[in-house]
Design a protein around this motif. Sequence first.
Motif, PDB file in Angstrom:
ATOM      1  N   MET A   1       0.416 -53.451 -27.439  1.00  0.00           N
ATOM      2  CA  MET A   1       0.121 -52.093 -27.793  1.00  0.00           C
ATOM      3  C   MET A   1       0.546 -51.198 -26.640  1.00  0.00           C
ATOM      4  O   MET A   1       0.279 -51.484 -25.483  1.00  0.00           O
ATOM      5  CB  MET A   1      -1.385 -51.958 -28.065  1.00  0.00           C
ATOM      6  N   SER A   2       1.204 -50.093 -26.940  1.00  0.00           N
ATOM      7  CA  SER A   2       1.669 -49.186 -25.895  1.00  0.00           C
ATOM      8  C   SER A   2       0.511 -48.394 -25.311  1.00  0.00           C
ATOM      9  O   SER A   2      -0.573 -48.314 -25.882  1.00  0.00           O
ATOM     10  CB  SER A   2       2.702 -48.218 -26.468  1.00  0.00           C
ATOM     11  N   ALA A   3       0.761 -47.784 -24.161  1.00  0.00           N
ATOM     12  CA  ALA A   3      -0.266 -46.958 -23.517  1.00  0.00           C
ATOM     13  C   ALA A   3      -0.658 -45.796 -24.410  1.00  0.00           C
ATOM     14  O   ALA A   3      -1.838 -45.446 -24.519  1.00  0.00           O
ATOM     15  CB  ALA A   3       0.252 -46.450 -22.176  1.00  0.00           C
ATOM     16  N   LEU A   4       0.323 -45.203 -25.091  1.00  0.00           N
ATOM     17  CA  LEU A   4       0.043 -44.091 -25.984  1.00  0.00           C
ATOM     18  C   LEU A   4      -0.858 -44.548 -27.127  1.00  0.00           C
ATOM     19  O   LEU A   4      -1.837 -43.881 -27.462  1.00  0.00           O
ATOM     20  CB  LEU A   4       1.353 -43.503 -26.514  1.00  0.00           C
ATOM     21  N   ALA A   5      -0.556 -45.700 -27.701  1.00  0.00           N
ATOM     22  CA  ALA A   5      -1.386 -46.231 -28.781  1.00  0.00           C
ATOM     23  C   ALA A   5      -2.788 -46.558 -28.284  1.00  0.00           C
ATOM     24  O   ALA A   5      -3.779 -46.332 -28.980  1.00  0.00           O
ATOM     25  CB  ALA A   5      -0.732 -47.467 -29.393  1.00  0.00           C
ATOM     26  N   THR A  22       4.813 -42.273 -17.323  1.00  0.00           N
ATOM     27  CA  THR A  22       4.733 -43.718 -17.515  1.00  0.00           C
ATOM     28  C   THR A  22       6.131 -44.310 -17.683  1.00  0.00           C
ATOM     29  O   THR A  22       6.443 -45.338 -17.094  1.00  0.00           O
ATOM     30  CB  THR A  22       3.858 -44.062 -18.742  1.00  0.00           C
ATOM     31  N   ALA A  23       6.976 -43.644 -18.438  1.00  0.00           N
ATOM     32  CA  ALA A  23       8.350 -44.124 -18.619  1.00  0.00           C
ATOM     33  C   ALA A  23       9.088 -44.118 -17.283  1.00  0.00           C
ATOM     34  O   ALA A  23       9.819 -45.056 -16.965  1.00  0.00           O
ATOM     35  CB  ALA A  23       9.077 -43.256 -19.640  1.00  0.00           C
ATOM     36  N   SER A  24       8.869 -43.080 -16.475  1.00  0.00           N
ATOM     37  CA  SER A  24       9.495 -43.019 -15.156  1.00  0.00           C
ATOM     38  C   SER A  24       9.003 -44.152 -14.265  1.00  0.00           C
ATOM     39  O   SER A  24       9.769 -44.734 -13.505  1.00  0.00           O
ATOM     40  CB  SER A  24       9.186 -41.680 -14.478  1.00  0.00           C
ATOM     41  N   ALA A  25       7.720 -44.455 -14.367  1.00  0.00           N
ATOM     42  CA  ALA A  25       7.151 -45.552 -13.569  1.00  0.00           C
ATOM     43  C   ALA A  25       7.799 -46.877 -13.960  1.00  0.00           C
ATOM     44  O   ALA A  25       8.100 -47.700 -13.100  1.00  0.00           O
ATOM     45  CB  ALA A  25       5.639 -45.621 -13.763  1.00  0.00           C
ATOM     46  N   HIS A  26       8.022 -47.082 -15.265  1.00  0.00           N
ATOM     47  CA  HIS A  26       8.684 -48.308 -15.724  1.00  0.00           C
ATOM     48  C   HIS A  26      10.095 -48.396 -15.134  1.00  0.00           C
ATOM     49  O   HIS A  26      10.498 -49.441 -14.650  1.00  0.00           O
ATOM     50  CB  HIS A  26       8.766 -48.348 -17.256  1.00  0.00           C
ATOM     51  N   ARG A  27      10.827 -47.294 -15.191  1.00  0.00           N
ATOM     52  CA  ARG A  27      12.193 -47.293 -14.656  1.00  0.00           C
ATOM     53  C   ARG A  27      12.185 -47.564 -13.158  1.00  0.00           C
ATOM     54  O   ARG A  27      12.993 -48.337 -12.654  1.00  0.00           O
ATOM     55  CB  ARG A  27      12.894 -45.971 -14.972  1.00  0.00           C
ATOM     56  N   ALA A  28      11.262 -46.936 -12.431  1.00  0.00           N
ATOM     57  CA  ALA A  28      11.173 -47.139 -10.979  1.00  0.00           C
ATOM     58  C   ALA A  28      10.834 -48.589 -10.659  1.00  0.00           C
ATOM     59  O   ALA A  28      11.388 -49.181  -9.739  1.00  0.00           O
ATOM     60  CB  ALA A  28      10.128 -46.203 -10.376  1.00  0.00           C
ATOM     61  N   ALA A  29       9.915 -49.175 -11.427  1.00  0.00           N
ATOM     62  CA  ALA A  29       9.534 -50.568 -11.193  1.00  0.00           C
ATOM     63  C   ALA A  29      10.720 -51.489 -11.445  1.00  0.00           C
ATOM     64  O   ALA A  29      10.949 -52.437 -10.692  1.00  0.00           O
ATOM     65  CB  ALA A  29       8.358 -50.950 -12.091  1.00  0.00           C
ATOM     66  N   ARG A  30      11.487 -51.226 -12.492  1.00  0.00           N
ATOM     67  CA  ARG A  30      12.656 -52.057 -12.777  1.00  0.00           C
ATOM     68  C   ARG A  30      13.699 -51.949 -11.675  1.00  0.00           C
ATOM     69  O   ARG A  30      14.349 -52.928 -11.330  1.00  0.00           O
ATOM     70  CB  ARG A  30      13.252 -51.666 -14.126  1.00  0.00           C
ATOM     71  N   THR A  55      -0.686 -53.119 -16.446  1.00  0.00           N
ATOM     72  CA  THR A  55      -0.085 -54.344 -16.967  1.00  0.00           C
ATOM     73  C   THR A  55       1.327 -54.068 -17.479  1.00  0.00           C
ATOM     74  O   THR A  55       2.255 -54.831 -17.193  1.00  0.00           O
ATOM     75  CB  THR A  55      -0.964 -54.946 -18.082  1.00  0.00           C
ATOM     76  N   GLU A  56       1.509 -52.967 -18.196  1.00  0.00           N
ATOM     77  CA  GLU A  56       2.836 -52.615 -18.703  1.00  0.00           C
ATOM     78  C   GLU A  56       3.825 -52.397 -17.567  1.00  0.00           C
ATOM     79  O   GLU A  56       4.972 -52.832 -17.638  1.00  0.00           O
ATOM     80  CB  GLU A  56       2.762 -51.363 -19.585  1.00  0.00           C
ATOM     81  N   VAL A  57       3.400 -51.707 -16.515  1.00  0.00           N
ATOM     82  CA  VAL A  57       4.280 -51.448 -15.382  1.00  0.00           C
ATOM     83  C   VAL A  57       4.665 -52.755 -14.699  1.00  0.00           C
ATOM     84  O   VAL A  57       5.839 -52.994 -14.395  1.00  0.00           O
ATOM     85  CB  VAL A  57       3.618 -50.473 -14.375  1.00  0.00           C
ATOM     86  N   LEU A  63       7.220 -59.232 -13.890  1.00  0.00           N
ATOM     87  CA  LEU A  63       6.126 -60.137 -13.509  1.00  0.00           C
ATOM     88  C   LEU A  63       5.441 -60.699 -14.749  1.00  0.00           C
ATOM     89  O   LEU A  63       5.366 -60.038 -15.780  1.00  0.00           O
ATOM     90  CB  LEU A  63       5.097 -59.394 -12.665  1.00  0.00           C
ATOM     91  N   THR A  64       4.933 -61.900 -14.629  1.00  0.00           N
ATOM     92  CA  THR A  64       4.107 -62.482 -15.682  1.00  0.00           C
ATOM     93  C   THR A  64       2.671 -62.118 -15.354  1.00  0.00           C
ATOM     94  O   THR A  64       2.155 -62.503 -14.309  1.00  0.00           O
ATOM     95  CB  THR A  64       4.265 -64.019 -15.724  1.00  0.00           C
TER      96      THR A  64
END
Length: 158
Positions: A1-5, A22-30, A55-57, A63-64
């Motif tokens: 489930m997404s953060a928005l959901a 949140t999307a920017s954080a995902h891109r930065a983490a990648r 967890t999503e980030v 990471l597992t």
Amino acid sequence: MSALATCRQHGLRMDSAITDSTASAHRAARKTLSEPCPMHLLYVEDDPIIRELTTEVLQGAGLTVEAASCGVEACSAFSRAAAAGRPHAVVLLDLHLPDMNGWDVAKHVKVHPAGATVKVFLLTASAVAAAASPHAGVEIAGTILKPVTPKQLIDLLR
């Protein structure tokens, strides 16, 4: 489930600025971890929204992640993973949990036969509360003061 959901499920509004953040954080983490990291991590946080977003980030960084919402669940998850031959390499642990404190969970991890090499990090908003262990001999890898950015977490785990 997404953060928005997740936010909608809990009746909370999440505006586009937060979603974009949140999307920017995902891109930065990648970008921070260019290759997936095989690390098996246990993340313990009682706040469901913070747990879901973090967890999503972390998963977005390759990471597992196994997430737990309380101390008893965390101790059980750690023991179960160790028994399956896949112990967690790192435990990110909220200091203030509803059923037991983070130090008690850290003690469970560190005295477990598979826990000697596990890095345990306490997450807290209070530097004073994390200053000293109530358990003699329970050593942690560090304390992380909240709020913490996704980049700080990823850098810590490198």
